[in-house]
Design a protein around this motif. Structure first.
Motif, PDB file in Angstrom:
ATOM      1  N   SER A  92       7.052 -17.854  34.257  1.00  0.00           N
ATOM      2  CA  SER A  92       7.687 -18.262  33.006  1.00  0.00           C
ATOM      3  C   SER A  92       6.984 -17.597  31.837  1.00  0.00           C
ATOM      4  N   TRP A  93       7.659 -17.576  30.698  1.00  0.00           N
ATOM      5  CA  TRP A  93       7.050 -17.046  29.486  1.00  0.00           C
ATOM      6  C   TRP A  93       5.926 -17.947  28.982  1.00  0.00           C
ATOM      7  N   GLU A  94       6.051 -19.243  29.209  1.00  0.00           N
ATOM      8  CA  GLU A  94       4.983 -20.164  28.809  1.00  0.00           C
ATOM      9  C   GLU A  94       3.693 -19.865  29.571  1.00  0.00           C
ATOM     10  N   GLU A  95       3.833 -19.495  30.844  1.00  0.00           N
ATOM     11  CA  GLU A  95       2.666 -19.149  31.660  1.00  0.00           C
ATOM     12  C   GLU A  95       1.990 -17.885  31.128  1.00  0.00           C
ATOM     13  N   ILE A  96       2.787 -16.921  30.694  1.00  0.00           N
ATOM     14  CA  ILE A  96       2.235 -15.699  30.111  1.00  0.00           C
ATOM     15  C   ILE A  96       1.441 -16.035  28.856  1.00  0.00           C
ATOM     16  N   TYR A  97       2.028 -16.843  27.994  1.00  0.00           N
ATOM     17  CA  TYR A  97       1.368 -17.182  26.724  1.00  0.00           C
ATOM     18  C   TYR A  97       0.026 -17.877  26.977  1.00  0.00           C
ATOM     19  N   LYS A  98       0.035 -18.837  27.876  1.00  0.00           N
ATOM     20  CA  LYS A  98      -1.189 -19.586  28.177  1.00  0.00           C
ATOM     21  C   LYS A  98      -2.287 -18.653  28.679  1.00  0.00           C
ATOM     22  N   ASP A  99      -1.944 -17.770  29.601  1.00  0.00           N
ATOM     23  CA  ASP A  99      -2.941 -16.861  30.164  1.00  0.00           C
ATOM     24  C   ASP A  99      -3.430 -15.868  29.119  1.00  0.00           C
ATOM     25  N   LEU A 100      -2.525 -15.335  28.312  1.00  0.00           N
ATOM     26  CA  LEU A 100      -2.913 -14.379  27.274  1.00  0.00           C
ATOM     27  C   LEU A 100      -3.887 -14.993  26.285  1.00  0.00           C
ATOM     28  N   LYS A 101      -3.629 -16.208  25.873  1.00  0.00           N
ATOM     29  CA  LYS A 101      -4.486 -16.843  24.877  1.00  0.00           C
ATOM     30  C   LYS A 101      -5.841 -17.204  25.464  1.00  0.00           C
ATOM     31  N   GLU A 102      -5.873 -17.559  26.745  1.00  0.00           N
ATOM     32  CA  GLU A 102      -7.156 -17.836  27.400  1.00  0.00           C
ATOM     33  C   GLU A 102      -7.978 -16.552  27.515  1.00  0.00           C
ATOM     34  N   VAL A 103      -7.328 -15.463  27.862  1.00  0.00           N
ATOM     35  CA  VAL A 103      -8.015 -14.166  27.975  1.00  0.00           C
ATOM     36  C   VAL A 103      -8.545 -13.742  26.615  1.00  0.00           C
ATOM     37  N   THR A 104      -7.728 -13.876  25.582  1.00  0.00           N
ATOM     38  CA  THR A 104      -8.142 -13.494  24.225  1.00  0.00           C
ATOM     39  C   THR A 104      -9.332 -14.318  23.781  1.00  0.00           C
TER      40      THR A 104
END
Length: 205
Positions: free
Chosen positions: A185-197
């Protein structure tokens, strides 16, 4: 971050209208019997030949007749508009890089794409279509992250240090992704991206 995003089966659902019109073409134009589809095990984005057993010539006969209909019928994937809008508001640069075909007579793929994005509230800094070599465009535009439904494309981008996310679709759902991060899902992408950042910023302190 500069985020590169594929369009078909990543931002919008393209496989459903592709199959809808593919069945019409296969059965009513080619006069062939209905096809049993083998979903889930296709590595690249050129899935119509594999699903229907078409040659390249037959595929482009189909595109010449129905590609405009397919593009006009595409609907955004759940969460795509909301999450991409949030990424833009967070200050990320959004660049769509797609292999959508630009040579079909009577089908202005770029206009259809941009009109659809505007209609559905999907923001962008740039839209590139006809991008058959996505690596070239990613390197040219300094892409940090790329989201696509093609494992083949992402494996190539990953070799060049681009963080990659494979959007799960009917076509790729059974593939072993190896080192490529699969998302649903797009929500999963957002969560992972923000954790990585966030983790990266901590390391920089």
């Amino acid at each position: 971050m500069k985020i590169g995003i594929d369009i078909d089966d990543t931002t919008v659902n393209t496989v459903n209208p592709m199959i809808k019109y593919g069945k019409i073409f296969n059965e009513e134009v080619l006069k062939r019997p209905p096809v049993e589809f083998n979903f889930g095990e296709i590595k690249d984005r050129y899935y119509m030949n594999k699903l229907f057993g078409w040659t390249e010539e037959t595929k482009f006969e189909f595109f010449n007749m129905y590609y405009k209909n397919v593009l006009e019928d595409c609907e955004p994937l759940p969460g795509a508009s909301k999450v991409i809008t949030q990424l833009k508001e967070d200050g990320d640069e959004i660049i769509f890089i797609s292999a959508r075909i630009t040579t079909i007579k009577g089908c202005d793929a770029r206009k259809i794409t941009i009109d659809s994005f505007n209609k559905n509230g999907i923001p962008f800094d740039k839209v590139i279509i006809g991008a058959y070599d996505k690596l070239e465009y990613c390197l040219e535009h300094g892409i940090d992250v790329f989201v696509d439904d093609s494992l083949e494309v992402l494996q190539e981008l990953s070799k060049h240090g681009i963080r990659c996310y494979l959007m799960t679709s009917q076509i790729n759902s059974k593939l072993d992704t190896g080192d490529i991060t699969r998302v649903h899902s797009w929500e999963e992408i957002y969560k992972d991206l923000k954790e990585v950042t966030y983790d990266t910023r901590l390391l920089e302190k």
